[in-house]
Write an enzyme that holds these catalytic residues in place. Structure first.
Site, PDB file in Angstrom:
ATOM      1  N   GLU A  37       1.210  -1.118  -0.475  1.00 50.70           N
ATOM      2  CA  GLU A  37       0.113   0.014  -0.258  1.00 50.70           C
ATOM      3  C   GLU A  37       0.846   0.988  -0.094  1.00 50.70           C
ATOM      4  O   GLU A  37       2.059   1.007   0.914  1.00 50.70           O
ATOM      5  CB  GLU A  37      -0.921  -0.036   1.601  1.00 50.70           C
ATOM      6  N   GLN A  38       0.937   2.643  -1.176  1.00 44.96           N
ATOM      7  CA  GLN A  38       1.797   3.734  -0.688  1.00 44.96           C
ATOM      8  C   GLN A  38       1.575   4.494   0.186  1.00 44.96           C
ATOM      9  O   GLN A  38       1.938   4.707   0.545  1.00 44.96           O
ATOM     10  CB  GLN A  38       0.707   4.335  -2.020  1.00 44.96           C
TER      11      GLN A  38
ATOM     12  N   ARG B 166     -16.950   3.509   5.190  1.00 48.98           N
ATOM     13  CA  ARG B 166     -16.172   2.681   4.960  1.00 48.98           C
ATOM     14  C   ARG B 166     -14.937   2.234   6.005  1.00 48.98           C
ATOM     15  O   ARG B 166     -14.653   0.674   5.787  1.00 48.98           O
ATOM     16  CB  ARG B 166     -15.381   3.514   3.548  1.00 48.98           C
TER      17      ARG B 166
ATOM     18  N   TYR C  29     -27.808   8.601   4.769  1.00 46.19           N
ATOM     19  CA  TYR C  29     -28.574   7.656   5.823  1.00 46.19           C
ATOM     20  C   TYR C  29     -27.712   7.352   6.570  1.00 46.19           C
ATOM     21  O   TYR C  29     -26.822   7.456   6.735  1.00 46.19           O
ATOM     22  CB  TYR C  29     -28.563   6.520   4.434  1.00 46.19           C
TER      23      TYR C  29
ATOM     24  N   ASP D 268     -11.849  -1.042  -9.062  1.00 43.08           N
ATOM     25  CA  ASP D 268     -11.163   0.384  -9.283  1.00 43.08           C
ATOM     26  C   ASP D 268     -10.713   0.234 -10.568  1.00 43.08           C
ATOM     27  O   ASP D 268     -10.613   0.618 -11.760  1.00 43.08           O
ATOM     28  CB  ASP D 268     -11.491   1.048  -9.027  1.00 43.08           C
TER      29      ASP D 268
HETATM   30  C1  LIG Z   1     -19.153   8.838  -4.120  1.00 44.81           C
HETATM   31  C2  LIG Z   1     -18.775   7.303  -3.881  1.00 44.81           C
HETATM   32  C3  LIG Z   1     -19.687   6.857  -3.141  1.00 44.81           C
HETATM   33  C4  LIG Z   1     -19.959   5.264  -3.216  1.00 44.81           C
HETATM   34  N1  LIG Z   1     -20.550   4.331  -2.960  1.00 44.81           N
HETATM   35  C5  LIG Z   1     -20.508   3.533  -2.827  1.00 44.81           C
HETATM   36  C6  LIG Z   1     -21.268   2.498  -2.340  1.00 44.81           C
HETATM   37  O1  LIG Z   1     -22.178   2.558  -1.763  1.00 44.81           O
HETATM   38  N2  LIG Z   1     -21.173   0.983  -2.678  1.00 44.81           N
HETATM   39  C7  LIG Z   1     -20.456   0.340  -2.956  1.00 44.81           C
HETATM   40  O2  LIG Z   1     -20.432  -0.860  -3.682  1.00 44.81           O
HETATM   41  N3  LIG Z   1     -19.219   1.441  -3.780  1.00 44.81           N
HETATM   42  C8  LIG Z   1     -19.735   2.498  -3.440  1.00 44.81           C
HETATM   43  N4  LIG Z   1     -18.178   3.454  -4.567  1.00 44.81           N
HETATM   44  C9  LIG Z   1     -16.659   2.763  -5.492  1.00 44.81           C
HETATM   45  C10 LIG Z   1     -16.545   2.027  -3.806  1.00 44.81           C
HETATM   46  O3  LIG Z   1     -15.406   3.693  -3.178  1.00 44.81           O
HETATM   47  C11 LIG Z   1     -14.845   1.848  -5.117  1.00 44.81           C
HETATM   48  O4  LIG Z   1     -15.496   0.733  -6.220  1.00 44.81           O
HETATM   49  C12 LIG Z   1     -14.047   1.171  -4.034  1.00 44.81           C
HETATM   50  O5  LIG Z   1     -13.913   1.899  -2.893  1.00 44.81           O
HETATM   51  C13 LIG Z   1     -12.828   0.438  -4.683  1.00 44.81           C
HETATM   52  O6  LIG Z   1     -12.280   0.209  -4.145  1.00 44.81           O
HETATM   53  P1  LIG Z   1     -10.325  -0.588  -5.122  1.00 44.81           P
HETATM   54  O7  LIG Z   1     -10.041  -1.269  -3.797  1.00 44.81           O
HETATM   55  O8  LIG Z   1     -10.710  -1.112  -5.725  1.00 44.81           O
HETATM   56  O9  LIG Z   1      -9.938   0.880  -5.257  1.00 44.81           O
HETATM   57  P2  LIG Z   1      -9.514   2.194  -3.738  1.00 44.81           P
HETATM   58  O10 LIG Z   1     -10.621   1.724  -3.502  1.00 44.81           O
HETATM   59  O11 LIG Z   1      -9.149   3.084  -4.647  1.00 44.81           O
HETATM   60  O12 LIG Z   1      -8.342   1.680  -3.130  1.00 44.81           O
HETATM   61  C14 LIG Z   1      -7.060   1.528  -3.803  1.00 44.81           C
HETATM   62  C15 LIG Z   1      -5.486   1.513  -2.911  1.00 44.81           C
HETATM   63  O13 LIG Z   1      -4.695   1.573  -3.977  1.00 44.81           O
HETATM   64  C16 LIG Z   1      -3.469   2.004  -3.159  1.00 44.81           C
HETATM   65  N5  LIG Z   1      -2.731   2.134  -4.292  1.00 44.81           N
HETATM   66  C17 LIG Z   1      -3.102   3.430  -5.447  1.00 44.81           C
HETATM   67  N6  LIG Z   1      -1.962   3.191  -5.941  1.00 44.81           N
HETATM   68  C18 LIG Z   1      -0.493   2.033  -5.714  1.00 44.81           C
HETATM   69  C19 LIG Z   1       0.551   2.208  -5.838  1.00 44.81           C
HETATM   70  N7  LIG Z   1       0.815   2.801  -6.826  1.00 44.81           N
HETATM   71  N8  LIG Z   1       0.857   1.183  -4.959  1.00 44.81           N
HETATM   72  C20 LIG Z   1       0.522   0.675  -3.688  1.00 44.81           C
HETATM   73  N9  LIG Z   1      -0.713   1.080  -4.091  1.00 44.81           N
HETATM   74  C21 LIG Z   1      -1.296   1.924  -4.524  1.00 44.81           C
HETATM   75  C22 LIG Z   1      -4.103   3.291  -2.648  1.00 44.81           C
HETATM   76  O14 LIG Z   1      -3.551   4.425  -1.938  1.00 44.81           O
HETATM   77  C23 LIG Z   1      -5.723   3.246  -2.143  1.00 44.81           C
HETATM   78  O15 LIG Z   1      -5.043   2.555  -0.854  1.00 44.81           O
HETATM   79  C24 LIG Z   1     -19.031   4.533  -4.542  1.00 44.81           C
HETATM   80  C25 LIG Z   1     -17.496   5.775  -4.935  1.00 44.81           C
HETATM   81  C26 LIG Z   1     -17.251   7.170  -4.874  1.00 44.81           C
HETATM   82  C27 LIG Z   1     -16.650   7.823  -5.788  1.00 44.81           C
END
Ligand SMILES: Cc1cc2nc3c(=O)[nH]c(=O)nc-3n(C[C@H](O)[C@H](O)[C@H](O)COP(=O)(O)OP(=O)(O)OC[C@H]3O[C@@H](n4cnc5c(N)ncnc54)[C@H](O)[C@@H]3O)c2cc1C
Length: 393
Positions: free
Chosen positions: A37-38, A111, A220, A297
């Site tokens: 994790e960065q 979260r 909510y 994502d």
């Molecule tokens: C306004 C909003 C509301 C939302 N509401 C919902 C909801 O109600 N329900 C739902 O299911 N989803 C919701 N989402 C979507 C959800 O937040 C994301 O889809 C989810 O957090 C994605 O998780 P992830 O682990 O793929 O990515 P992220 O949460 O972006 O995590 C990526 C991680 O990787 C790290 N990182 C990045 N680059 C590097 C690198 N090069 N080296 C090492 N570490 C790195 C980052 O620091 C971070 O910790 C919402 C999003 C938004 C914007």
């Protein structure tokens, strides 16, 4: 548990929700995992997250459903209201009837709580190594291994690499190479209040969405009802990467000041808003290459209008771990199987999230048509409409 230990670890770039739940699901299948994790610590931003029944189905498989539910709030219904008149457009019960239909509950959580549950689960596994302040800058695949280069120049070898590095994924640049995410032109302001900070007559146990012209506002309760989550979304061409910039109050106010007092009184309570510029991408089906794949994502970023990004990341993790366990000696092939199992479902969610956004922000006759269409549906018809999503994976 399968015996996939003893070999080089699977490397994960990113310790958000997707990275941690992947690490845990893989460790449950016996794979050693290293998560990079960065950030200096594993943490999540202060905001709410909705959890559809589809995510509880996979959480149950990995034994974390009850832990997530322990912190969650169980809203009795989802409501959609007109932000200009206050009129109820539709109310979808999330009660026993919902549970009977989908076999799982609906929850809303902080979260930090869901991320914290995944973190604790990972910390309890002797197959998982968690490393902070370690940014994955690049990788090379050679001779049956993947070697990542970290920000300090160190090279670490693993048997495979999973890019869980989010919307602006570096791993995706190499695997898919489709440039920057698409800026939607929508922006979200978010805040969390303590329950006692919410005017008593405005506090509602439901997920309430106020649909306005080119805006919507959702609120909510969170954390067993102790907190209250607020998200205001409006159209804007502002662009900023990341999830934690401060949002200017007056800019937001221009979009909401003509709305009903239930909306404006709530918005007035917020001192500081954090801002998200909302982006997504076109769905693709080439997010795995050799022993490298993407998840969450990084693989299929979506707008939040179906509240499913984190749910999809969790589904991905469990499917990926199952596919890897089926072919532990051929992870490149397992990653193809995982992608094949996931791309249509996640792609549909990406596309439908855009449609829901248009629908929430409708104006004039389009808004009237929306109200007629959803307002005339029975509860069963509402459930039927979302069964493709909530009935999965
Ligand atoms: C306004 C909003 C509301 C939302 N509401 C919902 C909801 O109600 N329900 C739902 O299911 N989803 C919701 N989402 C979507 C959800 O937040 C994301 O889809 C989810 O957090 C994605 O998780 P992830 O682990 O793929 O990515 P992220 O949460 O972006 O995590 C990526 C991680 O990787 C790290 N990182 C990045 N680059 C590097 C690198 N090069 N080296 C090492 N570490 C790195 C980052 O620091 C971070 O910790 C919402 C999003 C938004 C914007």
């Amino acid at each position: 548990m399968a015996s996939n230990g003893g070999a080089a670890p699977i490397l994960i770039s990113g310790g958000g929700i997707g990275g941690l739940v992947s690490a845990y699901a893989l460790a449950q299948q016996g794979f050693p995992v290293r998560v990079f994790e960065q950030s200096p610590e594993f943490r999540e931003v202060g905001a709410g997250i909705q959890l559809g029944p589809n995510v509880f189905r996979v959480l149950e498989k990995i034994g974390l459903k009850e832990a997530i539910l322990a912190d969650a709030h169980r809203p009795p219904a989802q409501e959609m209201r007109d932000a200009l008149t206050g009129k109820l457009i539709t109310r979808i019960p999330l009660d026993d009837k919902f549970f009977q239909r989908f076999g799982q509950p609906y929850g809303v959580t902080h979260r930090a709580d869901i991320h914290g549950t995944f973190l604790k689960a990972c910390q309890g596994s002797n197959l998982i190594t968690l490393e902070t302040s370690r940014r994955v800058d690049d990788y090379e695949e050679r001779g049956g291994h993947v070697t990542v280069t970290l920000n300090n120049g160190e090279k670490v070898e693993g048997r495979a690499l999973i890019g869980c590095d989010g919307m602006w994924s570096k791993i995706r640049e190499r695997v898919v190479g489709d440039g920057k995410p698409r800026v939607s032109g929508h922006i979200a302001y978010r805040a969390v209040l303590k329950r006692e900070e919410v005017p008593q007559d405005l506090w509602r146990p439901d997920v309430v969405l106020w649909a306005g012209p080119r805006t919507h506002f959702v609120h909510y309760p969170l954390r067993r009802g102790e907190l209250y989550n607020l998200v205001a979304v409006f159209h804007s061409d502002h662009y900023e990467e990341g999830w934690n910039a401060e949002g200017a109050k007056d800019v937001m106010w221009q979009h909401f000041k003509m709305q009903v007092p239930q909306v404006t009184r709530m918005l007035e309570r917020i001192e500081t808003w954090r801002m998200w510029v909302l982006c997504d991408r076109e769905p693709v089906k080439n997010w795995s290459q050799g022993r490298v794949t993407l998840l969450g994502d990084a693989a299929h970023p979506m707008l939040q209008y179906l509240a499913q990004g984190a749910c999809m990341a969790t589904e991905d993790a469990v499917v990926l771990a199952e596919k890897a366990a089926a072919k532990p000696d051929d992870l490149a092939s397992a990653f193809q199987d995982y992608q094949q199992a996931r791309y249509l479902r996640t792609g549909r969610t990406q596309i439908m999230a855009r449609v829901y956004g248009e629908f929430y922000h409708a104006r004039g006759v389009t808004a009237e048509l929306r109200d007629l269409a959803v307002g005339s549906r029975s509860v069963e018809q509402s459930y039927d409409g979302i069964a493709w999503l909530y009935g999965g994976p």
